[in-house]
Design a protein around this motif. Structure first.
Motif, PDB file in Angstrom:
ATOM      1  N   GLN A 114       0.841  -1.190   0.000  1.00 17.93           N
ATOM      2  CA  GLN A 114       0.000   0.000   0.000  1.00 17.93           C
ATOM      3  C   GLN A 114       0.882   1.248   0.000  1.00 17.93           C
ATOM      4  N   GLN A 115       0.785   2.054  -1.035  1.00 16.90           N
ATOM      5  CA  GLN A 115       1.540   3.298  -1.169  1.00 16.90           C
ATOM      6  C   GLN A 115       3.049   3.089  -1.207  1.00 16.90           C
ATOM      7  N   THR A 116       3.509   1.873  -1.529  1.00 14.17           N
ATOM      8  CA  THR A 116       4.939   1.581  -1.529  1.00 14.17           C
ATOM      9  C   THR A 116       5.290   0.751  -2.751  1.00 14.17           C
ATOM     10  N   GLY A 166       7.392   3.823   6.083  1.00 20.53           N
ATOM     11  CA  GLY A 166       6.387   4.878   6.158  1.00 20.53           C
ATOM     12  C   GLY A 166       5.001   4.352   6.481  1.00 20.53           C
ATOM     13  N   TYR A 167       4.050   5.283   6.625  1.00 17.22           N
ATOM     14  CA  TYR A 167       2.677   4.921   6.995  1.00 17.22           C
ATOM     15  C   TYR A 167       2.681   3.914   8.153  1.00 17.22           C
ATOM     16  N   TYR A 168       3.226   4.336   9.296  1.00 15.87           N
ATOM     17  CA  TYR A 168       3.487   3.409  10.394  1.00 15.87           C
ATOM     18  C   TYR A 168       2.228   2.847  11.042  1.00 15.87           C
ATOM     19  N   ARG A 183       0.180   1.271   9.507  1.00 16.20           N
ATOM     20  CA  ARG A 183       0.058  -0.058   8.892  1.00 16.20           C
ATOM     21  C   ARG A 183       0.680  -1.132   9.790  1.00 16.20           C
ATOM     22  N   ILE A 199       1.637  10.643  14.338  1.00 17.45           N
ATOM     23  CA  ILE A 199       2.757  10.408  13.432  1.00 17.45           C
ATOM     24  C   ILE A 199       3.889   9.682  14.149  1.00 17.45           C
ATOM     25  N   PHE A 201       5.041  14.753   4.765  1.00 19.47           N
ATOM     26  CA  PHE A 201       4.020  13.761   5.056  1.00 19.47           C
ATOM     27  C   PHE A 201       2.953  13.819   3.966  1.00 19.47           C
ATOM     28  N   THR A 202       1.944  12.969   4.101  1.00 22.47           N
ATOM     29  CA  THR A 202       0.891  12.942   3.103  1.00 22.47           C
ATOM     30  C   THR A 202       0.108  14.247   3.079  1.00 22.47           C
ATOM     31  N   VAL A 247       6.248   9.171   3.926  1.00 22.54           N
ATOM     32  CA  VAL A 247       4.955   9.459   4.525  1.00 22.54           C
ATOM     33  C   VAL A 247       4.783   8.856   5.895  1.00 22.54           C
TER      34      VAL A 247
END
Length: 372
Positions: free
Chosen positions: A51-53, A91-93, A95, A268, A307-308, A371
Motif C-alpha cells: 500500500q503506497q509503496t 512509512g505509513y506506520y 500499517r 505520526i 508527510f501525506t 509518509v
C-alpha cells in the motif's frame, strides 16, 4: 465520457476479463516472493506493505519481516516494540500497528488463521475492502473483486469514467462495474490471474505517468487511448494547499549516549523512537535548564520532512552535558549508545539528524519525501 458509467454488454465485460488473464499469464509478474504461496498470512503481509509503496522497496522488507515473524502466531505473540524496527523506513506506520493488532485479533477470534469470506476479512484491523478481496482471491480462490489505485486507473481509462476515483459516487460506480465484470466472466475464471493481471496492468503498461498503450492488451477498445485521454484519466484529486508545520528537536548528548523518546502509539511516527520534540526554542531551552544542563543548545542546520497531508520543518538543537540530573531516567525517554541507534526503529529525518552528528552537512538538505 461521463462521471457515471453506463451498463456494458456482458460479452464485452467477459472479453475484458479474459484478455487480462491471457495477458497476465504471458506477460505479467510471476516471480515475486508473495506469488509463490497460498498462505493468507504472507499474502496479507505483502498487500499491507504494498500500500503506497513500490514493489522494489517492499521485497527486502517483506523477506526480513518473515525471517523474524515467519508465522501469524509469531507476530501475534510479539510486542509492538519488537515489530516496529522491521517496519522503520517503510512509512505509513499505522500499517505496522494495525498489522500487529490484526494478528492478535485473528489469534483471539479466528483460531489463528484468516477467514475465507472477504466481508469478514474486511472487518479486521487495518484491512479495507480491496485488500480483503485480494487476500480472499489469492489465498482461497474466492471470486471477488479488488479496487486499489492501480485497478482504479485501469477501469477509469478503459471504460472512460471521469471524476475523482476517491469520490464516493465514482467509487461506487467502479465497484459495481468490477462486480459486473466478474458476473460476466466464464465459470472457469482464474481469479488469481485476473486479480494479479489488473495489478500488473496498472503498475506496468497503464502506469500513472507515460502509459505504454502499445504494450497493453486492451488498447484497441480503451476509451482513454481511443480519445487521447490517458493524461486526463483518472481525474486527479482536487488540490488543496499543503500546510507547513514546525518543531524543534533536542540532540542531548552525554558520554557517547543520546537521549531518545518513544512516540505515543497514535499519531505520526507512532511507537517509534525519536528525539525529544518541542514547539519552540524557549520550551527546549527550559527543558535543558530543568534537567540541570548548563551549556546552551546550539542550533544546527534544519530540514523538511514531507508527510501525506503536511510538511514538517525540523530545527535540531545540539547540547552536551555531564549533569547527573540530566541523565536521570524519565517516562518514555531513555539514553542510547551512539553506536547502537541505527538498530532502533527511528523516523527517517531523525536518522538523518543523528547521522549528521558525524557529517554535519548531511542535515542541511531536505529529506526525501516519506509518509511516516
Amino acid at each position: 465520457m461521463s462521471s457515471c458509467t453506463q451498463p456494458y454488454p456482458a460479452q464485452n465485460l467477459s472479453a475484458f476479463v479474459t484478455t487480462i488473464i491471457q495477458w497476465q499469464k504471458q506477460h505479467g509478474r510471476h516471480h515475486l516472493p508473495w506469488q509463490q504461496t497460498r498462505d493468507a498470512y504472507r499474502i496479507w503481509l505483502s498487500e499491507i506493505m504494498l500500500q503506497q509503496t513500490q514493489v522494489s522497496t517492499v521485497i527486502d522488507y517483506y523477506q526480513r519481516f518473515l525471517e523474524r515473524f515467519p508465522t501469524l502466531q509469531d507476530l501475534a505473540q510479539a510486542d509492538q516494540a519488537q515489530v516496529m524496527p522491521y517496519w522503520a523506513g517503510l512509512g505509513y506506520y499505522a500499517r505496522a500497528r494495525n498489522l500487529h493488532k490484526c494478528a492478535q485479533a485473528l489469534q483471539a477470534d479466528h483460531g489463528g488463521s484468516f477467514p475465507e469470506d472477504p466481508e469478514v476479512i474486511a472487518t479486521l484491523p487495518g484491512i479495507g475492502r480491496s485488500t480483503a478481496g485480494a487476500i480472499a482471491a489469492f489465498a482461497y480462490g474466492v471470486r471477488t473483486p479488488i479496487m486499489d489505485g492501480n485497478v482504479k486507473r485501469v477501469f477509469t481509462r478503459y471504460f472512460g469514467i471521469a471524476g475523482y476515483p476517491g469520490n464516493a459516487k465514482i467509487e461506487k460506480t467502479l465497484w459495481a462495474l468490477a462486480h459486473n465484470a466478474l458476473d460476466a466472466a466464464p465459470a472457469t475464471l482464474d481469479i488469481a490471474a485476473y486479480t494479479q493481471g489488473l495489478m500488473d496492468l496498472g503498475s506496468g503498461p497503464c502506469a500513472r505517468r507515460n502509459p505504454s498503450c502499445e504494450q497493453c492488451p486492451l488498447t484497441q477498445s480503451c476509451h482513454a487511448r481511443v480519445h487521447g485521454l490517458q493524461n486526463q484519466l483518472p481525474t486527479p484529486k482536487p488540490r488543496a494547499e499543503v500546510p507547513v508545520r514546525s518543531c524543534h528537536m533536542l540532540i542531548l548528548l552525554s558520554n557517547d549516549t543520546v537521549l531518545l523518546e518513544q512516540r505515543p502509539d497514535s499519531g505520526i511516527w507512532g511507537g517509534l523512537w525519536s528525539l525529544p520534540e518541542f514547539d519552540s526554542p524557549t520550551a527546549l531551552a527550559s527543558y535543558c535548564v530543568q534537567r540541570g544542563v548548563a551549556a546552551a543548545p546550539q542550533r544546527m542546520g534544519g530540514l523538511q520532512h514531507v508527510f501525506t497531508h503536511f510538511k514538517l520543518d525540523i530545527t535540531p538543537w545540539q547540547v552536551n552535558t555531564t549533569s547527573t540530573t540530566a541523565n536521570e531516567p524519565e517516562p518514555q525517554r531513555q539514553w542510547f549508545d551512539l553506536q547502537h541507534w541505527p538498530a532502533l526503529a527511528l523516523p527517517a529525518p531523525v536518522k538523518k539528524i543523528l547521522a549528521g552528528l558525524a557529517q554535519p552537512s548531511l542535515i542541511s538538505a531536505p529529506v526525501a519525501p516519506d509518509v511516516g
